[in-house]
Design a protein around this motif. Sequence first.
Motif, PDB file in Angstrom:
ATOM      1  N   UNK A  73      -2.566  11.160   8.474  1.00 28.43           N
ATOM      2  CA  UNK A  73      -1.835  10.402   9.498  1.00 28.43           C
ATOM      3  C   UNK A  73      -0.589  11.172   9.926  1.00 28.43           C
ATOM      4  N   UNK A  74       0.131  11.745   8.937  1.00 27.34           N
ATOM      5  CA  UNK A  74       1.353  12.499   9.239  1.00 27.34           C
ATOM      6  C   UNK A  74       1.029  13.749  10.056  1.00 27.34           C
ATOM      7  N   UNK A  75      -0.078  14.402   9.725  1.00 22.83           N
ATOM      8  CA  UNK A  75      -0.461  15.632  10.408  1.00 22.83           C
ATOM      9  C   UNK A  75      -0.889  15.374  11.856  1.00 22.83           C
ATOM     10  N   UNK A  76      -1.712  14.330  12.020  1.00 19.95           N
ATOM     11  CA  UNK A  76      -2.309  14.096  13.336  1.00 19.95           C
ATOM     12  C   UNK A  76      -1.502  13.098  14.159  1.00 19.95           C
ATOM     13  N   UNK A  77      -0.671  12.307  13.462  1.00 21.00           N
ATOM     14  CA  UNK A  77       0.013  11.207  14.137  1.00 21.00           C
ATOM     15  C   UNK A  77      -1.025  10.226  14.661  1.00 21.00           C
ATOM     16  N   UNK A  78      -2.222  10.304  14.085  1.00 16.27           N
ATOM     17  CA  UNK A  78      -3.361   9.570  14.600  1.00 16.27           C
ATOM     18  C   UNK A  78      -3.700   8.438  13.635  1.00 16.27           C
ATOM     19  N   UNK A  79      -3.152   7.256  13.904  1.00 16.06           N
ATOM     20  CA  UNK A  79      -3.291   6.162  12.956  1.00 16.06           C
ATOM     21  C   UNK A  79      -4.719   5.634  12.839  1.00 16.06           C
ATOM     22  N   UNK A  80      -5.573   6.055  13.766  1.00 16.01           N
ATOM     23  CA  UNK A  80      -6.975   5.633  13.688  1.00 16.01           C
ATOM     24  C   UNK A  80      -7.654   6.228  12.449  1.00 16.01           C
ATOM     25  N   UNK A  81      -7.064   7.283  11.904  1.00 18.20           N
ATOM     26  CA  UNK A  81      -7.615   7.914  10.689  1.00 18.20           C
ATOM     27  C   UNK A  81      -7.575   6.920   9.525  1.00 18.20           C
ATOM     28  N   UNK A  82      -6.591   6.021   9.569  1.00 12.31           N
ATOM     29  CA  UNK A  82      -6.397   5.102   8.437  1.00 12.31           C
ATOM     30  C   UNK A  82      -7.655   4.281   8.173  1.00 12.31           C
ATOM     31  N   UNK A  83      -8.273   3.777   9.242  1.00 10.63           N
ATOM     32  CA  UNK A  83      -9.437   2.896   9.050  1.00 10.63           C
ATOM     33  C   UNK A  83     -10.596   3.572   8.327  1.00 10.63           C
ATOM     34  N   UNK A  84     -11.117   4.703   8.850  1.00  9.28           N
ATOM     35  CA  UNK A  84     -12.226   5.329   8.107  1.00  9.28           C
ATOM     36  C   UNK A  84     -11.822   5.767   6.706  1.00  9.28           C
ATOM     37  N   UNK A  85     -10.554   6.180   6.545  1.00 14.25           N
ATOM     38  CA  UNK A  85     -10.091   6.627   5.219  1.00 14.25           C
ATOM     39  C   UNK A  85     -10.065   5.456   4.239  1.00 14.25           C
ATOM     40  N   UNK A  86      -9.598   4.298   4.705  1.00 12.30           N
ATOM     41  CA  UNK A  86      -9.581   3.109   3.837  1.00 12.30           C
ATOM     42  C   UNK A  86     -11.008   2.698   3.484  1.00 12.30           C
ATOM     43  N   UNK A  87     -11.893   2.801   4.469  1.00 11.14           N
ATOM     44  CA  UNK A  87     -13.304   2.475   4.243  1.00 11.14           C
ATOM     45  C   UNK A  87     -13.870   3.342   3.113  1.00 11.14           C
ATOM     46  N   UNK A  88     -13.579   4.630   3.177  1.00  9.51           N
ATOM     47  CA  UNK A  88     -14.042   5.557   2.136  1.00  9.51           C
ATOM     48  C   UNK A  88     -13.463   5.156   0.777  1.00  9.51           C
ATOM     49  N   UNK A  89     -12.182   4.810   0.764  1.00  2.11           N
ATOM     50  CA  UNK A  89     -11.499   4.429  -0.479  1.00  2.11           C
ATOM     51  C   UNK A  89     -12.143   3.175  -1.074  1.00  2.11           C
ATOM     52  N   UNK A  90     -12.456   2.195  -0.188  1.00  2.58           N
ATOM     53  CA  UNK A  90     -13.062   0.951  -0.652  1.00  2.58           C
ATOM     54  C   UNK A  90     -14.458   1.202  -1.231  1.00  2.58           C
ATOM     55  N   UNK A  91     -15.142   2.211  -0.696  1.00  3.57           N
ATOM     56  CA  UNK A  91     -16.487   2.519  -1.197  1.00  3.57           C
ATOM     57  C   UNK A  91     -16.441   3.340  -2.483  1.00  3.57           C
ATOM     58  N   UNK A  92     -15.444   4.207  -2.595  1.00  2.00           N
ATOM     59  CA  UNK A  92     -15.349   5.077  -3.775  1.00  2.00           C
ATOM     60  C   UNK A  92     -14.672   4.350  -4.937  1.00  2.00           C
ATOM     61  N   UNK A  93     -13.685   3.493  -4.615  1.00  2.00           N
ATOM     62  CA  UNK A  93     -12.882   2.802  -5.641  1.00  2.00           C
ATOM     63  C   UNK A  93     -13.693   2.132  -6.731  1.00  2.00           C
ATOM     64  N   UNK A  94     -14.669   1.274  -6.362  1.00  2.42           N
ATOM     65  CA  UNK A  94     -15.455   0.599  -7.402  1.00  2.42           C
ATOM     66  C   UNK A  94     -16.186   1.564  -8.334  1.00  2.42           C
ATOM     67  N   UNK A  95     -16.629   2.705  -7.793  1.00  6.01           N
ATOM     68  CA  UNK A  95     -17.337   3.682  -8.632  1.00  6.01           C
ATOM     69  C   UNK A  95     -16.382   4.378  -9.606  1.00  6.01           C
ATOM     70  N   UNK A  96     -15.177   4.695  -9.125  1.00  4.64           N
ATOM     71  CA  UNK A  96     -14.170   5.294 -10.011  1.00  4.64           C
ATOM     72  C   UNK A  96     -13.823   4.312 -11.128  1.00  4.64           C
ATOM     73  N   UNK A  97     -13.696   3.026 -10.749  1.00  2.20           N
ATOM     74  CA  UNK A  97     -13.367   1.996 -11.742  1.00  2.20           C
ATOM     75  C   UNK A  97     -14.465   1.898 -12.796  1.00  2.20           C
ATOM     76  N   UNK A  98     -15.735   2.024 -12.372  1.00  2.00           N
ATOM     77  CA  UNK A  98     -16.853   1.936 -13.325  1.00  2.00           C
ATOM     78  C   UNK A  98     -16.734   3.007 -14.404  1.00  2.00           C
ATOM     79  N   UNK A  99     -16.284   4.196 -14.016  1.00  2.00           N
ATOM     80  CA  UNK A  99     -16.084   5.270 -14.992  1.00  2.00           C
ATOM     81  C   UNK A  99     -15.025   4.906 -16.019  1.00  2.00           C
ATOM     82  N   UNK A 100     -13.987   4.218 -15.576  1.00  2.00           N
ATOM     83  CA  UNK A 100     -12.908   3.789 -16.487  1.00  2.00           C
ATOM     84  C   UNK A 100     -13.396   2.671 -17.412  1.00  2.00           C
TER      85      UNK A 100
END
Length: 264
Positions: free
Chosen positions: A68-95
């Motif tokens: 976001x800081x590099x591009x000043x493009x706040x639209x990046x936040x949405x797909x990035x959050x989506x990725x985080x929401x999809x990866x988060x549960x899997x990372x938690x499973x490892x813990x």
Amino acid sequence: MSHHFKETPHNAITDSGIARVIQCKELDVGDPIKWLSLGLRDLMRAPGITVFYGIFFALIPWFITYLVAMTGWHLVILPAIVVFMLIGPFLAAGLYDVSWEFEKGHKPSLRHSLRAIKRNAVNEWGFGIMLMVLMIFWLRVASIIHALYPSYMENTLESLLPFLVLGTLVGAVFTVIVFFLSAFTQPILMERKVDLGTAVLTSINAVWLNKVPMMIWGGIIFTTVLIGFLTGFVGFILLMPLIGYASWHAYIDTIETKVERKYE
């Protein structure tokens, strides 16, 4: 600390007929602190694996911010959050696997915890997608609130206040919904290999029947995330695994199991 099982009462959740609801125990208000201390013990006993997962938890939000800081493009936040929401549960499973291994008297390994990630992959993807849809809906509602703000008004606190209050209330409602849906869903999916409906309804039911302890637990998680952000995400390296381990102990304490758990 002995808990007794709450007879699952008849309510809209248990009578929904969508899926079965696994019984839960009645929690004490001090239990969330106990989960944290047990989580901390796991963290100290597996520092290497903890840092491995913790770095992922710190890098993802840092990378989102960097983009976001590099591009000043706040639209990046949405797909990035989506990725985080999809990866988060899997990372938690490892813990969760690390805490589960300690519970069984085994020595946890990174390889074993990575394998645990795919134990119930289809339903875990389903869970991630469910969170993602909620997140997108939340962001849409937030953008509608933003659009309601008249452009000709001055940016004074007085003129912004109604929108800030409305935005905060909507955010709080969504946060509570996500907490109900996800408090115990992930560990149930990982350990029991049940369907997503059963896991989600069991989670909603357990939070509903233990409102006060779970509100305290939710407050602890929120504070932890806040500290992580205030430390420029460095805090996430230890704090997110700590919450992950503690969440496993919360699950053991709350959801009924066929065999008595021996981990104290």
